[in-house]
Design a protein around this motif. Structure first.
Motif, PDB file in Angstrom:
ATOM      1  N   HIS A 178     -14.696  11.558 -43.822  1.00  0.00           N
ATOM      2  CA  HIS A 178     -13.395  10.945 -44.123  1.00  0.00           C
ATOM      3  C   HIS A 178     -12.268  11.717 -43.442  1.00  0.00           C
ATOM      4  O   HIS A 178     -11.367  11.129 -42.827  1.00  0.00           O
ATOM      5  CB  HIS A 178     -13.184  10.908 -45.629  1.00  0.00           C
ATOM      6  N   ARG A 179     -12.331  13.035 -43.529  1.00  0.00           N
ATOM      7  CA  ARG A 179     -11.298  13.871 -42.913  1.00  0.00           C
ATOM      8  C   ARG A 179     -11.338  13.770 -41.401  1.00  0.00           C
ATOM      9  O   ARG A 179     -10.304  13.863 -40.740  1.00  0.00           O
ATOM     10  CB  ARG A 179     -11.490  15.325 -43.346  1.00  0.00           C
ATOM     11  N   CYS A 180     -12.507  13.614 -40.835  1.00  0.00           N
ATOM     12  CA  CYS A 180     -12.620  13.463 -39.378  1.00  0.00           C
ATOM     13  C   CYS A 180     -11.902  12.207 -38.905  1.00  0.00           C
ATOM     14  O   CYS A 180     -11.444  12.140 -37.769  1.00  0.00           O
ATOM     15  CB  CYS A 180     -14.083  13.390 -38.961  1.00  0.00           C
ATOM     16  N   ARG A 181     -11.839  11.229 -39.748  1.00  0.00           N
ATOM     17  CA  ARG A 181     -11.219   9.950 -39.373  1.00  0.00           C
ATOM     18  C   ARG A 181      -9.743   9.892 -39.736  1.00  0.00           C
ATOM     19  O   ARG A 181      -8.978   9.163 -39.103  1.00  0.00           O
ATOM     20  CB  ARG A 181     -11.964   8.795 -40.044  1.00  0.00           C
ATOM     21  N   THR A 182      -9.326  10.660 -40.746  1.00  0.00           N
ATOM     22  CA  THR A 182      -7.959  10.506 -41.242  1.00  0.00           C
ATOM     23  C   THR A 182      -7.069  11.714 -41.001  1.00  0.00           C
ATOM     24  O   THR A 182      -5.853  11.579 -40.951  1.00  0.00           O
ATOM     25  CB  THR A 182      -7.968  10.202 -42.744  1.00  0.00           C
ATOM     26  N   GLY A 183      -7.636  12.900 -40.869  1.00  0.00           N
ATOM     27  CA  GLY A 183      -6.827  14.083 -40.651  1.00  0.00           C
ATOM     28  C   GLY A 183      -7.205  15.223 -41.567  1.00  0.00           C
ATOM     29  O   GLY A 183      -7.899  15.026 -42.557  1.00  0.00           O
ATOM     30  N   MET A 184      -6.746  16.417 -41.192  1.00  0.00           N
ATOM     31  CA  MET A 184      -7.078  17.615 -41.951  1.00  0.00           C
ATOM     32  C   MET A 184      -5.813  18.351 -42.377  1.00  0.00           C
ATOM     33  O   MET A 184      -4.701  17.896 -42.071  1.00  0.00           O
ATOM     34  CB  MET A 184      -7.990  18.504 -41.100  1.00  0.00           C
ATOM     35  N   ASP A 185      -5.971  19.464 -43.068  1.00  0.00           N
ATOM     36  CA  ASP A 185      -4.823  20.131 -43.682  1.00  0.00           C
ATOM     37  C   ASP A 185      -3.982  20.953 -42.707  1.00  0.00           C
ATOM     38  O   ASP A 185      -2.762  20.981 -42.819  1.00  0.00           O
ATOM     39  CB  ASP A 185      -5.308  21.055 -44.810  1.00  0.00           C
ATOM     40  N   SER A 186      -4.639  21.649 -41.799  1.00  0.00           N
ATOM     41  CA  SER A 186      -3.919  22.580 -40.913  1.00  0.00           C
ATOM     42  C   SER A 186      -4.092  22.139 -39.477  1.00  0.00           C
ATOM     43  O   SER A 186      -5.171  21.705 -39.077  1.00  0.00           O
ATOM     44  CB  SER A 186      -4.456  24.002 -41.096  1.00  0.00           C
ATOM     45  N   TRP A 187      -3.011  22.302 -38.694  1.00  0.00           N
ATOM     46  CA  TRP A 187      -2.982  21.765 -37.335  1.00  0.00           C
ATOM     47  C   TRP A 187      -2.471  22.785 -36.331  1.00  0.00           C
ATOM     48  O   TRP A 187      -1.628  23.637 -36.647  1.00  0.00           O
ATOM     49  CB  TRP A 187      -2.053  20.545 -37.288  1.00  0.00           C
ATOM     50  N   GLY A 188      -2.983  22.648 -35.106  1.00  0.00           N
ATOM     51  CA  GLY A 188      -2.447  23.403 -33.998  1.00  0.00           C
ATOM     52  C   GLY A 188      -1.297  22.651 -33.348  1.00  0.00           C
ATOM     53  O   GLY A 188      -0.917  21.561 -33.787  1.00  0.00           O
ATOM     54  N   GLN A 189      -0.747  23.231 -32.295  1.00  0.00           N
ATOM     55  CA  GLN A 189       0.408  22.653 -31.606  1.00  0.00           C
ATOM     56  C   GLN A 189       0.025  21.581 -30.595  1.00  0.00           C
ATOM     57  O   GLN A 189       0.867  20.779 -30.190  1.00  0.00           O
ATOM     58  CB  GLN A 189       1.191  23.759 -30.893  1.00  0.00           C
ATOM     59  N   GLY A 190      -1.221  21.561 -30.192  1.00  0.00           N
ATOM     60  CA  GLY A 190      -1.678  20.537 -29.261  1.00  0.00           C
ATOM     61  C   GLY A 190      -1.733  21.021 -27.829  1.00  0.00           C
ATOM     62  O   GLY A 190      -1.005  21.933 -27.429  1.00  0.00           O
TER      63      GLY A 190
END
Length: 128
Positions: free
Chosen positions: A109-121
């Motif tokens: 589910h998280r792989c499809r919708t998003g996770m809690d912490s993110w990088g800058q890209g």
């Protein structure tokens, strides 16, 4: 606070390859699922690929299956995304993200919708 740093983006011709790396500064990395997401201008964010921390279970979006490979090096707190046979439609900003792993269905589910912490890209541009 978790920090994720992506690297490896750039400009490549169609059919070429790139390897993205996501360095995670968090002591709980061995227990975190890590995902790669991408967003192209004017499009919604898409879950590209994820890897679990335990048995190495992986997820791939249909659009990248057979071309992209995700892997993780727990000793280096790093996750890699090997991208082969790149197409212009793969052009996007690629983000890595982390999520504490709970169980498999939540992981997907998280792989499809998003996770809690993110990088800058990191920007990937594939030219014709």
């Amino acid at each position: 606070e978790v920090q994720l740093e992506e690297s490896g983006g750039g400009l490549v011709q169609a059919g070429g390859s790139l390897r993205l790396a996501c360095k995670v500064s968090k002591y709980t990395f061995p227990n975190d699922a890590i995902g790669w997401f991408r967003q192209a201008p004017g499009k919604e964010r898409e879950g590209v690929s994820c890897i679990s921390p335990t048995d190495g279970s992986t997820y791939y979006a249909d659009s990248v299956k057979g071309r992209f490979t995700i892997s993780r090096d727990n000793a280096q707190n790093t996750v890699y995304l090997q991208m082969n046979s790149l197409k212009p439609e793969d052009s996007a900003v690629y983000y890595c993200a982390s999520q504490h792993y709970l169980f498999y269905s939540d992981f997907i589910h998280r792989c499809r919708t998003g996770m809690d912490s993110w990088g800058q890209g990191t920007l990937v541009t594939v030219s014709l």
